[in-house]
Scaffold this motif. Structure first.
Motif, PDB file in Angstrom:
ATOM      1  N   TYR A  16       0.834  -1.205   0.000  1.00 23.69           N
ATOM      2  CA  TYR A  16       0.000   0.000   0.000  1.00 23.69           C
ATOM      3  C   TYR A  16       0.871   1.259   0.000  1.00 23.69           C
ATOM      4  CZ  TYR A  16      -3.539   3.301   1.645  1.00 23.69           C
ATOM      5  OH  TYR A  16      -4.373   4.375   1.776  1.00 23.69           O
ATOM      6  N   ALA A  17       1.885   1.288   0.878  1.00 26.98           N
ATOM      7  CA  ALA A  17       2.767   2.463   0.958  1.00 26.98           C
ATOM      8  C   ALA A  17       3.545   2.650  -0.342  1.00 26.98           C
ATOM      9  CB  ALA A  17       3.725   2.303   2.134  1.00 26.98           C
ATOM     10  N   LEU A  18       4.092   1.556  -0.873  1.00 25.88           N
ATOM     11  CA  LEU A  18       4.902   1.664  -2.091  1.00 25.88           C
ATOM     12  C   LEU A  18       4.055   2.054  -3.302  1.00 25.88           C
ATOM     13  CD1 LEU A  18       7.281  -1.403  -1.598  1.00 25.88           C
ATOM     14  CD2 LEU A  18       7.825   1.023  -1.313  1.00 25.88           C
ATOM     15  N   SER A  23       5.208   5.473 -11.127  1.00 29.25           N
ATOM     16  CA  SER A  23       6.287   5.147 -12.074  1.00 29.25           C
ATOM     17  C   SER A  23       5.696   4.866 -13.446  1.00 29.25           C
ATOM     18  CB  SER A  23       7.064   3.909 -11.605  1.00 29.25           C
ATOM     19  OG  SER A  23       6.308   2.757 -11.915  1.00 29.25           O
ATOM     20  N   GLY A  24       6.581   4.797 -14.427  1.00 27.89           N
ATOM     21  CA  GLY A  24       6.186   4.320 -15.744  1.00 27.89           C
ATOM     22  C   GLY A  24       6.087   2.802 -15.718  1.00 27.89           C
ATOM     23  N   ILE A  25       5.710   2.241 -16.848  1.00 30.02           N
ATOM     24  CA  ILE A  25       5.579   0.777 -16.955  1.00 30.02           C
ATOM     25  C   ILE A  25       6.436   0.291 -18.115  1.00 30.02           C
ATOM     26  CG2 ILE A  25       3.993  -1.101 -17.567  1.00 30.02           C
ATOM     27  CD1 ILE A  25       3.406  -0.203 -14.842  1.00 30.02           C
ATOM     28  N   THR A  26       7.180  -0.769 -17.867  1.00 32.08           N
ATOM     29  CA  THR A  26       7.961  -1.397 -18.928  1.00 32.08           C
ATOM     30  C   THR A  26       7.508  -2.847 -19.109  1.00 32.08           C
ATOM     31  OG1 THR A  26       9.734  -2.418 -17.597  1.00 32.08           O
ATOM     32  CG2 THR A  26       9.984  -0.079 -18.129  1.00 32.08           C
ATOM     33  N   GLY A 160      -1.874   1.489  -7.387  1.00 27.54           N
ATOM     34  CA  GLY A 160      -2.458   0.248  -7.897  1.00 27.54           C
ATOM     35  C   GLY A 160      -3.319   0.428  -9.126  1.00 27.54           C
ATOM     36  N   ARG A 161      -3.230   1.607  -9.778  1.00 26.47           N
ATOM     37  CA  ARG A 161      -4.037   1.857 -10.971  1.00 26.47           C
ATOM     38  C   ARG A 161      -3.207   2.494 -12.077  1.00 26.47           C
ATOM     39  NH1 ARG A 161      -9.721   4.329  -8.781  1.00 26.47           N
ATOM     40  NH2 ARG A 161     -10.232   2.517  -7.502  1.00 26.47           N
ATOM     41  N   TYR A 162      -3.667   2.292 -13.300  1.00 24.09           N
ATOM     42  CA  TYR A 162      -3.041   2.981 -14.420  1.00 24.09           C
ATOM     43  C   TYR A 162      -3.549   4.416 -14.464  1.00 24.09           C
ATOM     44  CZ  TYR A 162      -1.876  -1.691 -16.054  1.00 24.09           C
ATOM     45  OH  TYR A 162      -1.388  -2.964 -16.153  1.00 24.09           O
ATOM     46  N   CYS A 163      -2.670   5.336 -14.804  1.00 27.61           N
ATOM     47  CA  CYS A 163      -3.052   6.738 -14.985  1.00 27.61           C
ATOM     48  C   CYS A 163      -2.275   7.269 -16.179  1.00 27.61           C
ATOM     49  CB  CYS A 163      -2.665   7.632 -13.815  1.00 27.61           C
ATOM     50  SG  CYS A 163      -2.569   6.911 -12.218  1.00 27.61           S
TER      51      CYS A 163
END
Ligand SMILES: Cc1cc2nc3c(=O)[nH]c(=O)nc-3n(C[C@H](O)[C@H](O)[C@H](O)COP(=O)(O)O)c2cc1C
Length: 167
Positions: A16-18, A23-26, A160-163
Protein backbone atom coordinates in the motif's frame (compact mmCIF):
# COMPACT_ATOMS: atom_id res chain seq x y z
CA UNK A 1 -3.27 11.70 23.22
CA UNK A 2 -0.04 10.91 21.38
CA UNK A 3 -0.54 10.02 17.71
CA UNK A 4 1.43 7.12 16.26
CA UNK A 5 3.17 7.72 12.95
CA UNK A 6 4.37 4.14 12.68
CA UNK A 7 2.81 1.33 10.68
CA UNK A 8 3.57 -2.38 10.83
CA UNK A 9 5.88 -3.58 8.03
CA UNK A 10 3.72 -6.40 6.74
CA UNK A 11 3.44 -7.18 3.02
CA UNK A 12 -0.01 -5.63 2.63
CA UNK A 13 0.91 -2.34 4.33
CA UNK A 14 4.20 -2.16 2.48
CA UNK A 15 2.50 -2.75 -0.88
CA UNK A 16 0.00 0.00 0.00
CA UNK A 17 2.77 2.46 0.96
CA UNK A 18 4.90 1.66 -2.09
CA UNK A 19 1.84 2.20 -4.29
CA UNK A 20 2.28 5.93 -3.53
CA UNK A 21 5.42 5.88 -5.66
CA UNK A 22 4.30 6.62 -9.23
CA UNK A 23 6.29 5.15 -12.07
CA UNK A 24 6.19 4.32 -15.74
CA UNK A 25 5.58 0.78 -16.96
CA UNK A 26 7.96 -1.40 -18.93
CA UNK A 27 7.75 -4.84 -20.48
CA UNK A 28 10.94 -6.85 -20.09
CA UNK A 29 11.13 -9.09 -23.14
CA UNK A 30 13.42 -11.72 -24.56
CA UNK A 31 13.49 -14.38 -27.25
CA UNK A 32 13.62 -17.93 -25.95
CA UNK A 33 13.92 -20.72 -28.53
CA UNK A 34 12.79 -18.24 -31.25
CA UNK A 35 9.62 -17.35 -29.27
CA UNK A 36 9.26 -13.82 -27.81
CA UNK A 37 8.22 -13.69 -24.16
CA UNK A 38 8.30 -11.25 -21.26
CA UNK A 39 6.58 -9.73 -18.26
CA UNK A 40 5.21 -6.38 -17.09
CA UNK A 41 7.70 -4.58 -14.87
CA UNK A 42 7.34 -1.40 -12.84
CA UNK A 43 10.63 -1.69 -10.95
CA UNK A 44 12.85 -0.47 -13.81
CA UNK A 45 15.35 2.34 -13.17
CA UNK A 46 18.62 3.67 -14.54
CA UNK A 47 21.84 2.88 -12.67
CA UNK A 48 24.75 4.43 -14.57
CA UNK A 49 25.40 6.44 -17.75
CA UNK A 50 29.08 5.46 -18.08
CA UNK A 51 29.03 2.53 -18.39
CA UNK A 52 25.37 2.44 -19.45
CA UNK A 53 23.63 0.28 -16.85
CA UNK A 54 19.97 -0.19 -15.98
CA UNK A 55 18.18 -2.39 -13.47
CA UNK A 56 14.89 -4.00 -12.49
CA UNK A 57 13.66 -6.54 -9.95
CA UNK A 58 11.88 -9.74 -10.92
CA UNK A 59 9.93 -12.07 -8.66
CA UNK A 60 11.52 -15.44 -8.08
CA UNK A 61 8.23 -17.01 -9.19
CA UNK A 62 8.41 -15.43 -12.68
CA UNK A 63 7.85 -18.07 -15.36
CA UNK A 64 9.38 -16.06 -18.21
CA UNK A 65 12.55 -14.77 -16.51
CA UNK A 66 14.46 -18.10 -16.27
CA UNK A 67 14.25 -18.51 -20.06
CA UNK A 68 15.19 -14.89 -20.76
CA UNK A 69 18.06 -15.15 -18.27
CA UNK A 70 19.42 -18.19 -20.10
CA UNK A 71 19.87 -16.07 -23.28
CA UNK A 72 21.74 -13.37 -21.28
CA UNK A 73 19.89 -10.75 -23.36
CA UNK A 74 16.72 -8.76 -22.75
CA UNK A 75 14.87 -5.67 -23.99
CA UNK A 76 13.28 -2.97 -21.83
CA UNK A 77 10.17 -1.63 -23.63
CA UNK A 78 8.73 1.59 -22.14
CA UNK A 79 4.96 1.73 -22.70
CA UNK A 80 2.93 4.70 -23.88
CA UNK A 81 -0.45 5.60 -22.40
CA UNK A 82 -2.17 3.79 -25.31
CA UNK A 83 -0.55 0.50 -24.34
CA UNK A 84 -2.36 -0.47 -21.14
CA UNK A 85 -3.70 -3.64 -22.80
CA UNK A 86 -0.10 -4.76 -23.38
CA UNK A 87 0.71 -4.18 -19.72
CA UNK A 88 -2.33 -6.26 -18.71
CA UNK A 89 -1.42 -9.05 -21.14
CA UNK A 90 2.17 -9.33 -19.91
CA UNK A 91 1.12 -9.20 -16.25
CA UNK A 92 -0.14 -12.78 -16.70
CA UNK A 93 1.91 -15.93 -16.97
CA UNK A 94 1.59 -18.10 -20.04
CA UNK A 95 2.66 -18.34 -23.65
CA UNK A 96 -0.39 -16.67 -25.23
CA UNK A 97 0.62 -13.15 -24.24
CA UNK A 98 3.26 -12.78 -26.94
CA UNK A 99 0.55 -13.16 -29.60
CA UNK A 100 -1.26 -10.08 -28.28
CA UNK A 101 1.29 -7.48 -29.41
CA UNK A 102 2.90 -6.30 -32.61
CA UNK A 103 6.61 -7.06 -32.58
CA UNK A 104 9.05 -4.80 -34.38
CA UNK A 105 11.72 -6.46 -36.49
CA UNK A 106 15.25 -5.95 -35.25
CA UNK A 107 18.37 -7.24 -37.03
CA UNK A 108 19.82 -8.86 -33.91
CA UNK A 109 16.66 -10.87 -33.33
CA UNK A 110 15.69 -9.17 -30.07
CA UNK A 111 12.05 -9.00 -28.99
CA UNK A 112 10.99 -5.37 -29.38
CA UNK A 113 7.39 -4.24 -28.94
CA UNK A 114 6.18 -1.84 -31.64
CA UNK A 115 5.10 1.75 -30.94
CA UNK A 116 6.55 2.12 -27.45
CA UNK A 117 8.08 5.36 -26.10
CA UNK A 118 11.55 3.82 -26.29
CA UNK A 119 13.42 0.54 -25.94
CA UNK A 120 16.81 -0.57 -24.62
CA UNK A 121 18.50 -3.76 -25.80
CA UNK A 122 20.58 -5.05 -22.86
CA UNK A 123 23.04 -7.81 -22.12
CA UNK A 124 22.78 -9.43 -18.69
CA UNK A 125 25.52 -7.80 -16.62
CA UNK A 126 24.75 -9.42 -13.26
CA UNK A 127 21.98 -10.76 -11.09
CA UNK A 128 21.63 -10.68 -7.31
CA UNK A 129 19.24 -12.53 -5.03
CA UNK A 130 17.37 -10.41 -2.46
CA UNK A 131 14.37 -11.68 -0.52
CA UNK A 132 11.66 -12.88 -2.87
CA UNK A 133 13.14 -11.11 -5.94
CA UNK A 134 16.20 -11.15 -8.17
CA UNK A 135 17.79 -7.76 -8.79
CA UNK A 136 18.99 -7.69 -12.40
CA UNK A 137 21.59 -5.31 -13.85
CA UNK A 138 21.70 -4.89 -17.62
CA UNK A 139 24.31 -3.26 -19.83
CA UNK A 140 22.70 -1.22 -22.61
CA UNK A 141 24.02 -2.48 -25.97
CA UNK A 142 21.57 -0.75 -28.34
CA UNK A 143 18.74 1.72 -27.93
CA UNK A 144 15.82 2.97 -29.95
CA UNK A 145 16.81 5.46 -32.66
CA UNK A 146 15.61 9.03 -32.26
CA UNK A 147 13.10 8.64 -35.09
CA UNK A 148 11.58 5.59 -33.35
CA UNK A 149 10.51 7.56 -30.34
CA UNK A 150 6.84 8.16 -30.36
CA UNK A 151 6.11 11.58 -28.93
CA UNK A 152 3.26 10.20 -26.84
CA UNK A 153 2.83 10.20 -23.11
CA UNK A 154 3.83 7.43 -20.70
CA UNK A 155 1.60 4.84 -19.13
CA UNK A 156 1.82 5.53 -15.40
CA UNK A 157 1.07 3.25 -12.44
CA UNK A 158 0.04 4.87 -9.15
CA UNK A 159 -1.93 3.57 -6.15
CA UNK A 160 -2.46 0.25 -7.90
CA UNK A 161 -4.04 1.86 -10.97
CA UNK A 162 -3.04 2.98 -14.42
CA UNK A 163 -3.05 6.74 -14.98
CA UNK A 164 -1.76 9.19 -17.52
CA UNK A 165 -0.23 12.64 -17.19
CA UNK A 166 -3.62 14.32 -17.60
CA UNK A 167 -5.43 12.39 -14.84
C1 LIG B 1 1.75 -2.62 -13.05
C2 LIG B 1 2.52 -3.90 -12.80
C3 LIG B 1 3.86 -3.84 -12.44
C4 LIG B 1 4.60 -5.02 -12.22
N1 LIG B 1 5.92 -4.93 -11.89
C5 LIG B 1 6.62 -6.07 -11.68
C6 LIG B 1 8.01 -6.02 -11.36
O1 LIG B 1 8.60 -4.95 -11.25
N2 LIG B 1 8.68 -7.20 -11.18
C7 LIG B 1 8.04 -8.41 -11.30
O2 LIG B 1 8.69 -9.44 -11.14
N3 LIG B 1 6.73 -8.48 -11.58
C8 LIG B 1 6.01 -7.35 -11.78
N4 LIG B 1 4.69 -7.42 -12.08
C9 LIG B 1 4.03 -8.73 -12.08
C10 LIG B 1 4.34 -9.57 -13.32
O3 LIG B 1 4.12 -8.84 -14.50
C11 LIG B 1 3.44 -10.82 -13.31
O4 LIG B 1 3.72 -11.57 -12.15
C12 LIG B 1 3.58 -11.70 -14.54
O5 LIG B 1 2.60 -12.70 -14.48
C13 LIG B 1 4.91 -12.38 -14.65
O6 LIG B 1 4.86 -13.16 -15.82
P1 LIG B 1 5.74 -14.49 -15.97
O7 LIG B 1 5.38 -15.37 -14.79
O8 LIG B 1 5.33 -15.07 -17.28
O9 LIG B 1 7.16 -14.06 -15.93
C14 LIG B 1 3.95 -6.27 -12.33
C15 LIG B 1 2.59 -6.32 -12.69
C16 LIG B 1 1.90 -5.14 -12.92
C17 LIG B 1 0.44 -5.22 -13.32
Amino acid sequence: MEQSYLSPIDSRSLRYALGRFASGITIITGVVDTVPTGFTCQSFYSVSLAPPLVSFCVMKTSKSWPGIRSTRRFTVNVLSEEQQAISDAFAKSGSEKSKQVDWAVFPGGQAIIANTLMWLDCSLHSEHEFGDHFLVIGQVENMSPVDWNNQGNPLIYFRGRYCNLQS
